[in-house]
Scaffold this motif. Sequence first.
Motif, short mmCIF file in Angstrom:
data_model
loop_
_atom_site.label_atom_id
_atom_site.label_comp_id
_atom_site.label_asym_id
_atom_site.label_seq_id
_atom_site.Cartn_x
_atom_site.Cartn_y
_atom_site.Cartn_z
N THR A 1 26.56 -56.51 -41.85
CA THR A 1 27.43 -55.32 -41.18
C THR A 1 26.69 -54.14 -41.39
OG1 THR A 1 29.42 -56.54 -41.77
CG2 THR A 1 29.72 -54.12 -41.54
N GLU A 2 26.06 -53.66 -42.33
CA GLU A 2 25.39 -52.37 -42.68
C GLU A 2 24.09 -52.19 -41.97
OE1 GLU A 2 25.69 -51.33 -46.79
OE2 GLU A 2 27.59 -51.37 -46.87
N THR A 3 23.18 -53.40 -42.13
CA THR A 3 21.96 -53.28 -41.75
C THR A 3 21.74 -53.94 -40.40
OG1 THR A 3 21.43 -55.45 -42.87
CG2 THR A 3 21.15 -53.50 -44.24
N SER A 4 22.79 -54.69 -39.94
CA SER A 4 22.23 -55.50 -38.64
C SER A 4 21.37 -56.55 -38.84
CB SER A 4 22.42 -54.67 -37.60
OG SER A 4 23.29 -53.81 -36.98
N ASP A 5 20.80 -56.87 -40.15
CA ASP A 5 19.85 -57.83 -40.20
C ASP A 5 20.40 -59.18 -39.86
OD1 ASP A 5 17.90 -55.84 -40.93
OD2 ASP A 5 18.10 -56.33 -43.06
N GLU A 6 19.70 -60.07 -39.07
CA GLU A 6 20.12 -61.22 -39.09
C GLU A 6 19.92 -62.44 -39.91
OE1 GLU A 6 19.02 -64.76 -35.60
OE2 GLU A 6 18.41 -63.10 -35.14
N TRP A 7 20.76 -63.08 -40.27
CA TRP A 7 20.81 -63.80 -41.47
C TRP A 7 19.56 -65.01 -41.37
CZ3 TRP A 7 26.18 -65.66 -43.15
CH2 TRP A 7 27.15 -64.63 -43.63
N ASP A 8 19.09 -65.53 -42.31
CA ASP A 8 17.86 -66.49 -42.22
C ASP A 8 18.40 -67.99 -41.94
OD1 ASP A 8 15.50 -67.70 -42.31
OD2 ASP A 8 15.24 -67.44 -44.65
N LEU A 9 17.86 -68.13 -40.63
CA LEU A 9 18.78 -69.44 -40.09
C LEU A 9 17.71 -70.74 -40.34
CD1 LEU A 9 20.66 -70.88 -37.98
CD2 LEU A 9 18.97 -70.52 -36.33
N TYR A 10 18.34 -71.70 -40.81
CA TYR A 10 17.42 -72.97 -40.86
C TYR A 10 17.64 -73.80 -39.84
CZ TYR A 10 16.10 -77.57 -42.87
OH TYR A 10 15.56 -78.71 -42.99
N GLU A 11 18.89 -74.05 -39.22
CA GLU A 11 19.11 -74.86 -38.14
C GLU A 11 20.55 -74.68 -37.68
OE1 GLU A 11 18.84 -79.11 -38.98
OE2 GLU A 11 20.43 -78.97 -40.49
N GLY A 12 20.61 -75.04 -36.42
CA GLY A 12 22.18 -75.04 -35.78
C GLY A 12 22.32 -75.48 -34.40
N GLY A 13 23.61 -75.60 -33.85
CA GLY A 13 23.82 -76.09 -32.53
C GLY A 13 25.19 -76.19 -32.33
N VAL A 14 25.73 -76.70 -31.35
CA VAL A 14 26.96 -76.68 -30.76
C VAL A 14 27.46 -78.31 -30.53
CG1 VAL A 14 28.77 -76.00 -29.21
CG2 VAL A 14 26.97 -74.36 -29.85
N GLU A 15 28.36 -78.38 -30.97
CA GLU A 15 29.14 -80.02 -30.59
C GLU A 15 30.30 -79.64 -30.07
OE1 GLU A 15 30.48 -82.66 -33.67
OE2 GLU A 15 30.21 -80.96 -35.21
N THR A 16 30.81 -80.66 -29.10
CA THR A 16 32.28 -80.70 -28.53
C THR A 16 33.22 -81.59 -29.13
OG1 THR A 16 30.90 -80.64 -26.35
CG2 THR A 16 33.30 -81.37 -26.38
#
Length: 360
Positions: free
Chosen positions: A302-317
């Motif tokens: 919220t304060e810094t707008s820094d993106e979190w350190d992503l490892y992996e991700g995607g979308v499922e139906t």
Amino acid sequence: MSNTNRDYYKRVYNKVNASDELKERLMDMRGKRDREGKKKGRMTWKAAVAAAALVVVVPAGVYAATHWGMNDFFSSTGRDLSKEANKLIETEIPQSKQEVANLKIPVEFTVRESLCDSGSVSLVIEAKAKESGKYFLVSEDYQETDYVSNLGIEGEETIGEYAKRKGLDILYVDTGFRQDSPFYPGMCNISSKYIQDDILEIGITAKRTEDQKELKAIMLNTVRASGSKEELKEVTTFELKDNSKSKAVLYTSADEMNVAGTSAKVTKVLMEETEVSTYVRVYFTDPKGVEKEGLSFRMKDTETSDEWDLYEGGVETLEDGSYCARLTYNKKQLPEKCVLEAYDCWEKEIFGHIELSKAK
């Protein structure tokens, strides 16, 4: 990457809808040979199960003279394990094995270490030739024409030339979760590290499909001789236990969670911090469909707008036609407030931001 390959992966990603960062990582890892014949990396696409929507990233194998442990595997993918996570690593894992079609497999597959939490399971598996001094074990990600430098072995020879010079038969080996295991077989990160010519260690991280504390894992191991299409198969079965501590935390917004510029609406955001990772699940509806709108999400402070350190991700139906964006981040303490950013994963256009707070 050639335009043909890029078009192919774009078609795949249109179905998979992985996060933008991961798509770029995957495409970058298809790098060409440099002047010395080395490759920047290789990617293997494991066949995903129905409704699966996460991607596979495979760093290149690295040659070593010592045993590869869980911390080495995580480090190879840019992650560190906390002290608490290290306490969850299992090293004594009883295993039962069964050869398929009564064919004798010349390689011994042994699960050396396991790490399980509520969201995923990680394994370090040793593949070792049963007869020493005869074979050169190579991951199925490589070909005989690839340079041994891709494996971390010094020299300008190809894999085929190296094996011929040393009088070794090449065996291509592979392992992964069978589809009746409680893990997505098509949603796993795989790395390999060479210990010596006839010993290969493989690290696997896979997403869990079930929530219970005790799990039965079923691995399918395969061995294929160079120049042959026939695969010798063996099944390894063992029990895993989830000893992690975590709980799902609901995040809400003071405003309606409509995604500006799209037909989508976020219905629920759940987060979970374990000793290993931080998991985020964004549930949403999208009448026009994520494939058309290219909708993806990412978390920011919220304060810094820094993106979190992503490892992996995607979308499922989901079964009701709605969607769930599943994001795995390197372990991070859950904040009181954060920002959910919605964006177009293809055009990189930012749709908007949703301010989130822990539900009271």
